[in-house]
Scaffold this motif. Sequence first.
Motif, short mmCIF file in Angstrom:
data_model
loop_
_atom_site.label_atom_id
_atom_site.label_comp_id
_atom_site.label_asym_id
_atom_site.label_seq_id
_atom_site.Cartn_x
_atom_site.Cartn_y
_atom_site.Cartn_z
N ARG A 19 17.98 15.76 -15.63
CA ARG A 19 18.84 15.01 -16.55
C ARG A 19 20.31 15.23 -16.22
NH1 ARG A 19 21.46 16.86 -20.98
NH2 ARG A 19 22.18 15.31 -22.50
N GLU A 20 20.70 16.48 -16.00
CA GLU A 20 22.10 16.76 -15.67
C GLU A 20 22.50 16.13 -14.35
OE1 GLU A 20 24.45 18.01 -17.44
OE2 GLU A 20 23.22 18.66 -19.14
N HIS A 21 21.60 16.17 -13.37
CA HIS A 21 21.89 15.53 -12.08
C HIS A 21 22.11 14.02 -12.28
CE1 HIS A 21 20.93 19.30 -10.39
NE2 HIS A 21 19.70 19.07 -9.98
N ALA A 22 21.23 13.41 -13.05
CA ALA A 22 21.32 11.96 -13.28
C ALA A 22 22.61 11.61 -14.01
CB ALA A 22 20.11 11.48 -14.07
N LEU A 23 22.94 12.36 -15.06
CA LEU A 23 24.16 12.10 -15.81
C LEU A 23 25.40 12.32 -14.94
CD1 LEU A 23 23.28 13.73 -19.26
CD2 LEU A 23 23.47 11.28 -18.76
N GLY A 24 25.35 13.35 -14.10
CA GLY A 24 26.47 13.62 -13.21
C GLY A 24 26.70 12.48 -12.23
N LEU A 25 25.62 11.94 -11.69
CA LEU A 25 25.72 10.80 -10.78
C LEU A 25 26.22 9.56 -11.51
CD1 LEU A 25 22.43 11.43 -8.80
CD2 LEU A 25 24.69 11.25 -7.74
N ALA A 26 25.69 9.34 -12.71
CA ALA A 26 26.07 8.15 -13.48
C ALA A 26 27.55 8.19 -13.85
CB ALA A 26 25.22 8.05 -14.73
N ARG A 27 28.04 9.36 -14.26
CA ARG A 27 29.45 9.48 -14.64
C ARG A 27 30.39 9.16 -13.48
NH1 ARG A 27 27.58 14.51 -17.28
NH2 ARG A 27 27.37 14.08 -19.54
N ARG A 28 29.88 9.30 -12.27
CA ARG A 28 30.71 9.05 -11.09
C ARG A 28 30.35 7.72 -10.41
NH1 ARG A 28 33.48 13.77 -9.00
NH2 ARG A 28 33.35 15.44 -10.55
N GLY A 29 29.66 6.85 -11.16
CA GLY A 29 29.51 5.48 -10.71
C GLY A 29 28.17 5.04 -10.18
N ALA A 30 27.21 5.96 -10.02
CA ALA A 30 25.92 5.58 -9.45
C ALA A 30 25.06 4.84 -10.47
CB ALA A 30 25.17 6.82 -8.97
N ARG A 31 24.17 3.99 -9.96
CA ARG A 31 23.14 3.36 -10.77
C ARG A 31 21.86 4.17 -10.56
NH1 ARG A 31 24.50 -2.49 -8.28
NH2 ARG A 31 24.71 -1.12 -6.49
N LEU A 32 21.10 4.37 -11.62
CA LEU A 32 20.04 5.37 -11.59
C LEU A 32 18.65 4.83 -11.89
CD1 LEU A 32 20.56 8.49 -11.17
CD2 LEU A 32 22.59 7.25 -11.89
N VAL A 33 17.67 5.39 -11.17
CA VAL A 33 16.27 5.31 -11.59
C VAL A 33 15.94 6.67 -12.17
CG1 VAL A 33 13.88 4.99 -10.89
CG2 VAL A 33 15.69 3.66 -9.77
N ILE A 34 15.61 6.70 -13.44
CA ILE A 34 15.27 7.95 -14.13
C ILE A 34 13.76 8.07 -14.14
CG2 ILE A 34 15.46 9.27 -16.26
CD1 ILE A 34 18.13 8.74 -14.83
N ASN A 35 13.25 8.94 -13.30
CA ASN A 35 11.80 9.13 -13.20
C ASN A 35 11.40 10.40 -13.93
OD1 ASN A 35 9.73 10.93 -11.40
ND2 ASN A 35 8.98 8.86 -11.74
N ASP A 36 10.45 10.28 -14.81
CA ASP A 36 9.89 11.47 -15.47
C ASP A 36 8.53 11.12 -16.04
OD1 ASP A 36 11.40 14.28 -16.63
OD2 ASP A 36 9.47 13.72 -17.49
N LEU A 37 7.53 11.90 -15.68
CA LEU A 37 6.18 11.68 -16.19
C LEU A 37 6.12 11.95 -17.69
CD1 LEU A 37 3.15 11.15 -15.62
CD2 LEU A 37 2.92 13.59 -15.12
N GLY A 38 7.01 12.83 -18.17
CA GLY A 38 7.03 13.14 -19.60
C GLY A 38 5.94 14.08 -20.04
N GLY A 39 5.41 14.87 -19.10
CA GLY A 39 4.35 15.81 -19.43
C GLY A 39 4.88 17.18 -19.78
N ALA A 40 3.95 18.09 -20.09
CA ALA A 40 4.30 19.49 -20.34
C ALA A 40 4.67 20.15 -19.02
CB ALA A 40 3.12 20.21 -20.99
N ARG A 41 5.21 21.36 -19.11
CA ARG A 41 5.69 21.99 -17.88
C ARG A 41 4.55 22.39 -16.94
NH1 ARG A 41 7.91 28.17 -18.69
NH2 ARG A 41 5.98 29.09 -19.44
N ASP A 42 3.31 22.40 -17.45
CA ASP A 42 2.16 22.66 -16.56
C ASP A 42 1.60 21.38 -15.97
OD1 ASP A 42 0.83 21.49 -18.70
OD2 ASP A 42 -0.58 23.15 -18.99
N GLY A 43 2.26 20.23 -16.28
CA GLY A 43 1.85 18.96 -15.71
C GLY A 43 0.89 18.16 -16.56
#
Length: 300
Positions: A19-43
């Motif tokens: 999330r921080e990486h994506a926000l950092g890129l977005a704040r500096r002008g990048a367009r983003l694909v935010i990928n996340d399975l949305g599972g628990a930390r064990d997958g």
Amino acid sequence: MRFDGRVAIVTGAGGGLGREHALGLARRGARLVINDLGGARDGSGGSATAAEAVVAEIEALGGEAIASAASVTDYDAIQAMVAAAMSQWGRIDILVNNAGVLRDRTFAKMELEDFRFVVDVHLMGAVNCTKAVWEIMRAQNYGRIAMTTSSSGLYGNFGQSNYGAAKMALVGLMQTLSIEGQKNDIRVNCLAPTAHTRMTEDFAGTLPLEHLGPELVTPGLLYLVSEAAPTRMILAAGAGGFERANVTLTQGIRATGEDAPEQVAARIDEISDRTGEIVPEMGAAQGMIELGKLQAALKG
């Protein structure tokens, strides 16, 4: 450092480091694909909610983003995600392989399925995503790829044989892809973060977690995927500190004959001497050093 006009995919971007990486890129002008399975930390489990929430954050900043709940272990789903990005924006410049899971246990108690699954997510997940964008980046003659390695892979950590093996494998993947991508300006690096995310919940009370925010790691990531990025770098980052890790090679010795094992044992300190140590440009460097010793011996 700007990313205007660039399109970036960040996996595991629904929270924590991603999330921080994506926000950092977005704040500096990048367009983003935010990928996340949305599972628990064990997958286990899955939901698009986490990815969609980060998309909403980026849009609130005035940026552009789309969500993907594709599992990085599902190559067909990853290809569909990449196709959606290409349909939306026509290019992919940056891939941040950040998705990961934990199934910690000592090797004696670990089920092989838990070992395979962690390797599948971390290593094959990165392979799947990288393969899906590789030809696009080659055709563009531009690409920036970051693998997320770990000190657990570089140096080991109790109870993390599966995680450590997968994370060190990503270094090997980076080493070769950086060579193969060089002629098309595809630069590949590794980030080794120390940050407080849900992956480090078990360390509460043993680390100064209030000083280990993932936002303190992201500056290193932004450098590794910038236009001026290096290639083949292992950058460690955490708590505002940045270090570089290297896989090195000593000059060593030459030992032959019936007593070669005894020579190796007797001269192990000499073999380990780091005077003249190098960071090889490629794997052939080992053979060149060894053949150099042979040539010197043949010359007498």
